[in-house]
Design a protein around this motif. Structure first.
Motif, PDB file in Angstrom:
ATOM      1  N   GLU A  41       0.538 -18.949  -2.351  1.00 55.58           N
ATOM      2  CA  GLU A  41       0.250 -20.326  -1.965  1.00 55.58           C
ATOM      3  C   GLU A  41      -0.229 -20.377  -0.513  1.00 55.58           C
ATOM      4  O   GLU A  41       0.323 -19.701   0.348  1.00 55.58           O
ATOM      5  N   GLY A  42      -1.276 -21.165  -0.298  1.00 50.90           N
ATOM      6  CA  GLY A  42      -1.751 -21.392   1.069  1.00 50.90           C
ATOM      7  C   GLY A  42      -2.330 -20.149   1.709  1.00 50.90           C
ATOM      8  O   GLY A  42      -2.473 -20.075   2.929  1.00 50.90           O
ATOM      9  N   ASN A  43      -2.624 -19.169   0.889  1.00 52.52           N
ATOM     10  CA  ASN A  43      -3.231 -17.936   1.389  1.00 52.52           C
ATOM     11  C   ASN A  43      -2.404 -17.253   2.472  1.00 52.52           C
ATOM     12  O   ASN A  43      -2.931 -16.704   3.432  1.00 52.52           O
ATOM     13  N   ILE A  44      -1.093 -17.342   2.359  1.00 54.35           N
ATOM     14  CA  ILE A  44      -0.278 -16.593   3.317  1.00 54.35           C
ATOM     15  C   ILE A  44      -0.113 -15.168   2.792  1.00 54.35           C
ATOM     16  O   ILE A  44      -0.402 -14.896   1.630  1.00 54.35           O
ATOM     17  N   SER A  45       0.328 -14.287   3.646  1.00 58.52           N
ATOM     18  CA  SER A  45       0.513 -12.908   3.190  1.00 58.52           C
ATOM     19  C   SER A  45       1.859 -12.394   3.680  1.00 58.52           C
ATOM     20  O   SER A  45       1.940 -11.700   4.678  1.00 58.52           O
ATOM     21  N   PRO A  46       2.902 -12.776   2.956  1.00 60.24           N
ATOM     22  CA  PRO A  46       4.230 -12.372   3.405  1.00 60.24           C
ATOM     23  C   PRO A  46       4.396 -10.860   3.261  1.00 60.24           C
ATOM     24  O   PRO A  46       3.884 -10.271   2.316  1.00 60.24           O
ATOM     25  N   SER A  47       5.025 -10.267   4.222  1.00 59.85           N
ATOM     26  CA  SER A  47       5.177  -8.825   4.126  1.00 59.85           C
ATOM     27  C   SER A  47       6.624  -8.494   3.785  1.00 59.85           C
ATOM     28  O   SER A  47       7.533  -9.287   4.039  1.00 59.85           O
ATOM     29  N   GLY A  48       6.797  -7.364   3.188  1.00 69.41           N
ATOM     30  CA  GLY A  48       8.153  -6.878   2.965  1.00 69.41           C
ATOM     31  C   GLY A  48       8.783  -7.340   1.671  1.00 69.41           C
ATOM     32  O   GLY A  48       9.578  -6.633   1.085  1.00 69.41           O
ATOM     33  N   LEU A  49       8.407  -8.543   1.213  1.00 72.06           N
ATOM     34  CA  LEU A  49       9.132  -9.100   0.080  1.00 72.06           C
ATOM     35  C   LEU A  49       8.580  -8.665  -1.275  1.00 72.06           C
ATOM     36  O   LEU A  49       9.071  -9.072  -2.302  1.00 72.06           O
ATOM     37  N   ILE A  50       7.525  -7.854  -1.232  1.00 72.37           N
ATOM     38  CA  ILE A  50       6.960  -7.429  -2.515  1.00 72.37           C
ATOM     39  C   ILE A  50       7.128  -5.921  -2.672  1.00 72.37           C
ATOM     40  O   ILE A  50       6.892  -5.155  -1.734  1.00 72.37           O
ATOM     41  N   ASP A  51       7.593  -5.526  -3.843  1.00 74.69           N
ATOM     42  CA  ASP A  51       7.895  -4.123  -4.089  1.00 74.69           C
ATOM     43  C   ASP A  51       6.613  -3.285  -4.063  1.00 74.69           C
ATOM     44  O   ASP A  51       5.732  -3.471  -4.898  1.00 74.69           O
ATOM     45  N   PRO A  52       6.477  -2.360  -3.113  1.00 73.21           N
ATOM     46  CA  PRO A  52       5.216  -1.609  -2.966  1.00 73.21           C
ATOM     47  C   PRO A  52       4.830  -0.832  -4.225  1.00 73.21           C
ATOM     48  O   PRO A  52       3.648  -0.574  -4.443  1.00 73.21           O
ATOM     49  N   VAL A  53       5.799  -0.453  -5.066  1.00 76.18           N
ATOM     50  CA  VAL A  53       5.415   0.314  -6.265  1.00 76.18           C
ATOM     51  C   VAL A  53       4.578  -0.518  -7.230  1.00 76.18           C
ATOM     52  O   VAL A  53       3.856   0.012  -8.063  1.00 76.18           O
ATOM     53  N   LEU A  54       4.693  -1.836  -7.092  1.00 76.27           N
ATOM     54  CA  LEU A  54       3.927  -2.718  -7.978  1.00 76.27           C
ATOM     55  C   LEU A  54       2.453  -2.801  -7.596  1.00 76.27           C
ATOM     56  O   LEU A  54       1.595  -3.132  -8.404  1.00 76.27           O
ATOM     57  N   ILE A  55       2.167  -2.527  -6.320  1.00 72.82           N
ATOM     58  CA  ILE A  55       0.836  -2.861  -5.780  1.00 72.82           C
ATOM     59  C   ILE A  55      -0.115  -1.680  -5.846  1.00 72.82           C
ATOM     60  O   ILE A  55       0.207  -0.568  -5.430  1.00 72.82           O
ATOM     61  N   GLU A  56      -1.291  -1.961  -6.361  1.00 72.81           N
ATOM     62  CA  GLU A  56      -2.325  -0.921  -6.340  1.00 72.81           C
ATOM     63  C   GLU A  56      -3.193  -1.077  -5.091  1.00 72.81           C
ATOM     64  O   GLU A  56      -3.550  -0.125  -4.425  1.00 72.81           O
TER      65      GLU A  56
END
Ligand code: PEP
Ligand code: MN
Length: 627
Positions: A41-56
């Motif tokens: 939402e709102g084009n923010i880019s929160p760091s840390g809260l997303i599990d890196p294994v999920l991200i390509e």
């Protein structure tokens, strides 16, 4: 910021993630394409809260529109509609009336635009009219007629949906749904076509900025529907002499900002028929992926937008112009199934969609480019070693058509080819074609200017590049039979090999280009003629070619010119040449406007016969360069 996830998440995984973020007060959005795309939402880019294994991959984007941003798809988007591809190197032509008025009338226009090379048929069934008292469209009846036209003419169809309610029914019939200028920010409609998942042409709102427009596209993309084509159609400005101001600056801007194909509507963009052609040319010159243009078989009787609809002949002219201009932006008007020009004469044995076509050289020669532009993909090509062989193939009916260069804007007429007509009285000119010829200085990879040993080229290549040749001192020069052969010989020669050849042949033989466009004048065009033994002159023809020998008496030439002047017929070319084998006697080759069917033209030919020692009509056909 776009997060590309490694795999598609199932619904419970998505719900879990959404919930987790909601607790932080942030909504997240999933877009399912091949993988799942996650946008915050709102084009923010929160760091840390997303599990890196999920991200390509994380794509950093700092505009409110995310998926429409070019960074998301740097290579650009192409959209396939039936056999038509929009975007990439294609210049797509959408044409048809403003509105579907009746089956009979739509079919007339459809037949015309198809024959002239349009790729997609347009026509409104639900019309968003400024006044409630104007023709509102045939609605579902109109959609049915469009669908019948698609079958009859083998053209994909585009038509407008004006509300989320009628989008469903439009989707049942159309190949592309058009969103009109008045609906660009009808967000419910955008969401609806996003969910429908079919190709959408999104017109720019008449008061929308480019960012508003890209955000509107984003609504559709955010539903995973990436088949969006943008269409600049003019905006409201202080100008009152045109219906809208066509904002062509938008085209190169969009090309930077977005990966979506963008086309131009010069009809609504100007509202003035006579201004449609110049603005369509400009649109293609500035990089548009296509145009959508209103054409009507009887614009003066059209129920909507008649004053901005092109007459069929204007559309034909426009197609020719765009063919030439598209060369500048590296685009091509791809042909589909039928020829663009009416050179398939409707005689019994000439209706084949796989004609045999003879031309000089192999694929990569300029002649082969012309053959490919005019004839269907299913044609059989006969590769000839000489111009005489082309005539031979046509005379023996091995080939239905021949493609022959006849004139170049730098080097003039190719006289030998004119003279071949004298040896083959049964061969006629049934069409002509003009292409821009761009000659490149190419070498075998690794070769530099300093270590060139030999320069291969077709004599035309040398003649068109005489200034360049002056700069090539101490190099052995070798004539070859055609442009493609020059490239082949460079490749066979290996290191030290160089030559003058075409882009296509450079690619075919993986050569290196040291200098582009080495011709003496960049406006380098070659006119090709189409030969056939089947000659069916038509009243539609507007150019005649002939050759004659004058009587040997004072005023003989004046007499001939007077015949043309009295008949008010424009001579567009006149050239004299020695008669082979008859010293100091001359032939005159002439091209004039008109045909050989109408009475006044016929009478002219009869007078010419009377006042010359010899006259032969070489052909009648459509003038491709008509102003
Ligand atoms: C149309 O294409 O017929 C049309 C109504 O266009 P616009 O929405 O651009 O006015
Ligand atoms: Mn219209």
């Amino acid at each position: 910021m776009i997060y590309l996830l490694k795999k598609r998440l199932n619904e419970s995984e998505k719900d879990g993630l959404s919930k987790k973020w909601k607790e932080q007060g942030i909504s997240i959005y999933f877009v399912d394409v091949e993988k799942t795309i996650l946008i915050f939402e709102g084009n923010i880019s929160p760091s840390g809260l997303i599990d890196p294994v999920l991200i390509e991959e994380i794509i950093e984007i700092n505009t409110p529109y995310q998926l429409a941003n070019r960074k998301f798809k740097p290579e650009g988007t192409t959209i396939q509609v039936g056999s038509v591809v929009i975007g990439g190197s294609n210049l797509t032509i959408i044409a048809g009336p403003c509105a579907v008025e009746s089956k009979e009338r739509l079919f007339k226009t459809a037949e015309i635009v198809k024959q002239m090379g349009a790729h997609i048929l347009r026509g409104g069934a639900y019309k968003p009219r400024t006044s409630p008292y104007s023709f509102q469209g045939l609605e579902e009846e109109g959609l049915k007629i469009l669908a019948q036209a698609r079958e009859e003419f083998d053209l994909p169809i585009i038509t407008e949906a004006t509300s989320p309610e009628n989008a469903d029914i439009v989707a049942q019939y159309a190949d592309i749904i058009q969103i009109g200028t008045r609906n660009m920010q009808n967000f419910e409609l955008l969401k609806k076509v996003g969910k429908l998942g079919m190709p959408v042409l999104l017109k720019r709102g008449m008061s929308a900025t480019i960012e508003d427009w890209l955000n509107a596209a984003e609504y559709i993309l955010s539903f995973g529907n990436f088949k969006v084509i943008l269409c600049e159609r003019g905006i409201r400005t202080i100008e009152r002499l045109t219906r809208n101001t066509l904002d062509l600056t938008a085209i190169p801007l969009i090309k930077d900002l977005s990966h979506l194909p963008v086309i131009v509507d010069p009809s609504h963009g100007t509202g003035l028929r006579e201004k449609v052609i110049p603005m369509a040319r400009a649109a293609v010159a500035c990089g548009a992926d296509g145009i959508t243009v209103e054409v009507h078989h009887e614009p003066d009787k059209a129920l909507s937008d008649g004053p901005q609809s092109l007459y069929p002949d204007q559309f034909r002219k426009l197609m020719n112009d765009l063919e030439i201009i598209s060369v500048l932006t590296g685009k091509e008007i791809v042909k589909h199934h039928v020829v663009r020009e009416q050179i398939f004469i409707p005689a019994q044995n000439q209706t084949s969609l796989s004609p045999k076509v003879a031309f000089l050289g192999k694929s990569g020669s300029f002649s082969s480019q012309v053959a490919r532009k005019i004839f269907p993909d299913s044609s059989d090509y006969i590769n000839c070693n000489s111009f005489r062989q082309i005539f031979e193939e046509v005379v023996s009916r091995n080939a239905s058509y021949g493609v022959l260069p006849i004139e170049n804007t730098i080097t003039g007429s190719i006289h030998g080819n004119y003279e071949l007509f004298l040896d083959y009285p049964d061969v006629f000119i049934v069409g002509e074609r003009i292409i821009r010829v761009s000659q490149h200085f190419a070498v075998f990879p690794g070769t530099t200017r300093e270590n060139i040993q030999v320069l291969f080229a077709h004599p035309q290549g040398f003649a068109q590049s005489s200034r360049f040749l002056e700069s090539m001192k101490n190099v052995r020069i070798m004539d070859v039979g055609n442009t493609e052969e020059a490239a082949r010989r460079i490749s066979e020669f290996g290191f030290g090999g160089a030559g003058i050849t075409s882009q296509e042949a450079v690619e075919k033989y993986h050569l290196t280009v040291l200098e582009e466009d080495i011709e003496d004048n960049i406006r380098n065009f070659t006119r090709f003629i189409i030969l056939s033994q089947t000659f069916n002159p038509s009243i539609e023809d507007d150019k005649v070619s002939g050759v004659f020998i004058l009587k040997n008496q004072p005023g003989a030439l004046f007499q001939i010119l007077k015949i043309f002047a009295d008949a008010k017929i424009n001579i567009v070319k006149l050239e004299s040449r020695p008669i082979p084998g008859k010293p100091w006697e001359y032939l005159f080759y002439a091209d004039w406007e008109g045909n050989i069917i109408e009475d006044r033209y016929k009478k002219t030919v009869q007078s010419l016969e009377k006042h010359t020692l010899f006259l032969r009509i070489l052909g009648s056909y459509k003038n491709i360069w008509k102003k």
